[in-house]
Design a protein around this motif. Structure first.
Motif, PDB file in Angstrom:
ATOM      1  N   ASP A  16     117.341 -26.797 -23.180  1.00 53.79           N
ATOM      2  CA  ASP A  16     116.157 -26.657 -23.848  1.00 53.79           C
ATOM      3  C   ASP A  16     116.236 -27.587 -25.147  1.00 53.79           C
ATOM      4  O   ASP A  16     115.001 -27.868 -25.703  1.00 53.79           O
ATOM      5  CB  ASP A  16     116.136 -25.393 -24.460  1.00 53.79           C
ATOM      6  CG  ASP A  16     115.785 -24.357 -23.214  1.00 53.79           C
ATOM      7  OD1 ASP A  16     115.207 -24.745 -22.244  1.00 53.79           O
ATOM      8  OD2 ASP A  16     116.075 -23.100 -23.111  1.00 53.79           O
ATOM      9  N   GLU A  17     117.300 -27.939 -25.362  1.00 48.20           N
ATOM     10  CA  GLU A  17     117.488 -28.716 -27.211  1.00 48.20           C
ATOM     11  C   GLU A  17     116.836 -30.009 -26.776  1.00 48.20           C
ATOM     12  O   GLU A  17     116.361 -30.846 -27.575  1.00 48.20           O
ATOM     13  CB  GLU A  17     118.631 -28.657 -27.617  1.00 48.20           C
ATOM     14  CG  GLU A  17     119.841 -29.552 -26.645  1.00 48.20           C
ATOM     15  CD  GLU A  17     120.588 -28.072 -25.763  1.00 48.20           C
ATOM     16  OE1 GLU A  17     121.574 -28.678 -25.310  1.00 48.20           O
ATOM     17  OE2 GLU A  17     120.003 -26.976 -25.857  1.00 48.20           O
ATOM     18  N   ARG A  27     114.078 -30.552 -24.669  1.00 45.96           N
ATOM     19  CA  ARG A  27     112.585 -30.349 -24.517  1.00 45.96           C
ATOM     20  C   ARG A  27     111.916 -30.421 -25.559  1.00 45.96           C
ATOM     21  O   ARG A  27     112.290 -29.972 -26.800  1.00 45.96           O
ATOM     22  CB  ARG A  27     112.366 -28.765 -24.014  1.00 45.96           C
ATOM     23  CG  ARG A  27     112.866 -28.679 -22.610  1.00 45.96           C
ATOM     24  CD  ARG A  27     112.836 -27.089 -22.098  1.00 45.96           C
ATOM     25  NE  ARG A  27     113.578 -27.139 -20.879  1.00 45.96           N
ATOM     26  CZ  ARG A  27     112.957 -27.298 -19.777  1.00 45.96           C
ATOM     27  NH1 ARG A  27     111.940 -27.657 -19.439  1.00 45.96           N
ATOM     28  NH2 ARG A  27     113.940 -27.140 -18.506  1.00 45.96           N
ATOM     29  N   THR A  78     105.637 -22.566 -30.652  1.00 47.76           N
ATOM     30  CA  THR A  78     106.549 -22.917 -31.884  1.00 47.76           C
ATOM     31  C   THR A  78     105.991 -22.594 -33.085  1.00 47.76           C
ATOM     32  O   THR A  78     104.799 -22.238 -33.130  1.00 47.76           O
ATOM     33  CB  THR A  78     106.963 -24.251 -31.733  1.00 47.76           C
ATOM     34  OG1 THR A  78     105.687 -25.134 -31.773  1.00 47.76           O
ATOM     35  CG2 THR A  78     107.501 -24.368 -30.445  1.00 47.76           C
ATOM     36  N   ILE A  82     106.048 -24.496 -25.412  1.00 43.56           N
ATOM     37  CA  ILE A  82     107.208 -24.900 -24.703  1.00 43.56           C
ATOM     38  C   ILE A  82     107.531 -24.062 -23.600  1.00 43.56           C
ATOM     39  O   ILE A  82     107.387 -22.817 -23.731  1.00 43.56           O
ATOM     40  CB  ILE A  82     108.438 -25.256 -25.448  1.00 43.56           C
ATOM     41  CG1 ILE A  82     109.405 -26.013 -24.853  1.00 43.56           C
ATOM     42  CG2 ILE A  82     108.975 -23.900 -26.096  1.00 43.56           C
ATOM     43  CD1 ILE A  82     110.453 -26.694 -25.908  1.00 43.56           C
ATOM     44  N   THR A 130     110.573 -22.816 -21.468  1.00 44.06           N
ATOM     45  CA  THR A 130     112.088 -23.264 -21.529  1.00 44.06           C
ATOM     46  C   THR A 130     112.599 -22.766 -20.085  1.00 44.06           C
ATOM     47  O   THR A 130     111.927 -22.444 -19.211  1.00 44.06           O
ATOM     48  CB  THR A 130     112.645 -21.864 -22.568  1.00 44.06           C
ATOM     49  OG1 THR A 130     112.223 -20.660 -21.874  1.00 44.06           O
ATOM     50  CG2 THR A 130     111.963 -21.973 -23.904  1.00 44.06           C
ATOM     51  N   SER A 131     113.901 -23.292 -20.139  1.00 45.09           N
ATOM     52  CA  SER A 131     114.711 -23.283 -18.863  1.00 45.09           C
ATOM     53  C   SER A 131     114.754 -21.854 -18.463  1.00 45.09           C
ATOM     54  O   SER A 131     114.798 -21.395 -17.210  1.00 45.09           O
ATOM     55  CB  SER A 131     115.898 -23.895 -18.863  1.00 45.09           C
ATOM     56  OG  SER A 131     116.769 -23.336 -19.831  1.00 45.09           O
ATOM     57  N   GLU A 132     114.902 -20.936 -19.531  1.00 46.01           N
ATOM     58  CA  GLU A 132     115.114 -19.432 -19.178  1.00 46.01           C
ATOM     59  C   GLU A 132     113.723 -18.902 -18.396  1.00 46.01           C
ATOM     60  O   GLU A 132     113.719 -18.068 -17.490  1.00 46.01           O
ATOM     61  CB  GLU A 132     115.104 -18.453 -20.319  1.00 46.01           C
ATOM     62  CG  GLU A 132     115.070 -16.990 -20.196  1.00 46.01           C
ATOM     63  CD  GLU A 132     115.492 -16.341 -21.401  1.00 46.01           C
ATOM     64  OE1 GLU A 132     115.007 -15.024 -21.516  1.00 46.01           O
ATOM     65  OE2 GLU A 132     115.823 -16.880 -22.446  1.00 46.01           O
TER      66      GLU A 132
END
Length: 141
Positions: free
Chosen positions: A61-62, A64, A99, A105, A107-109
């Motif tokens: 995520d960092e 992205r 954001t 965004i 996220t991977s979650e």
């Protein structure tokens, strides 16, 4: 490009749209989700070693980047206000995050949610069908 290739590509695109429209219940909402998910990692795919940036099955995520609503609207060719409404709905249902700067965004979650994973597996089947069809097409046709 042959008519067969065009037909195979159209079949794949329609399958992809159907998979995510079934998931989200609305084609435009599905397209905004896909566009937001793609936009967040688009800058990574510009690097030759982007596959090495993967940690597990998704980019961290960092790495992205959020995308603006107006950029999503432009990429899809739909009005900004329509896109904004879809982003609000995606965020309210947990399929996207907003954001502080107003970006969007995925996220991977979110991508690990069971229903998104299932859609991914269905997409993989559709993609394998596309690749197989292209491979079976004679080069001179």
């Amino acid at each position: 490009m042959t008519r067969r290739h065009l037909s195979l590509g159209a079949d794949y695109a329609l399958r992809l749209i159907r998979i995510f429209t079934d998931l989200f219940g609305d084609m435009d909402l599905a397209l905004v989700f896909i566009a937001a998910a793609q936009a967040g990692t688009e800058h990574l795919r510009e690097h030759d070693d982007y596959i090495d940036m993967l940690s597990g099955e998704f980019f961290p995520d960092e790495l992205r980047r959020p995308v603006t609503v107006s950029a999503l609207a432009r990429s899809l060719g739909i009005p900004v206000e329509t896109t904004r409404r879809h982003v609000v709905k995606l965020a309210s249902t947990g399929y996207a995050l907003r954001t502080e700067s107003g970006g969007v965004i995925v996220t991977s979650e979110i991508l690990r949610r069971d229903e998104i994973r299932q859609a991914g597996l269905l997409n993989l089947e559709a993609m394998e069908r596309l690749i197989d069809g292209v491979r079976r097409t004679p080069r001179n046709r």
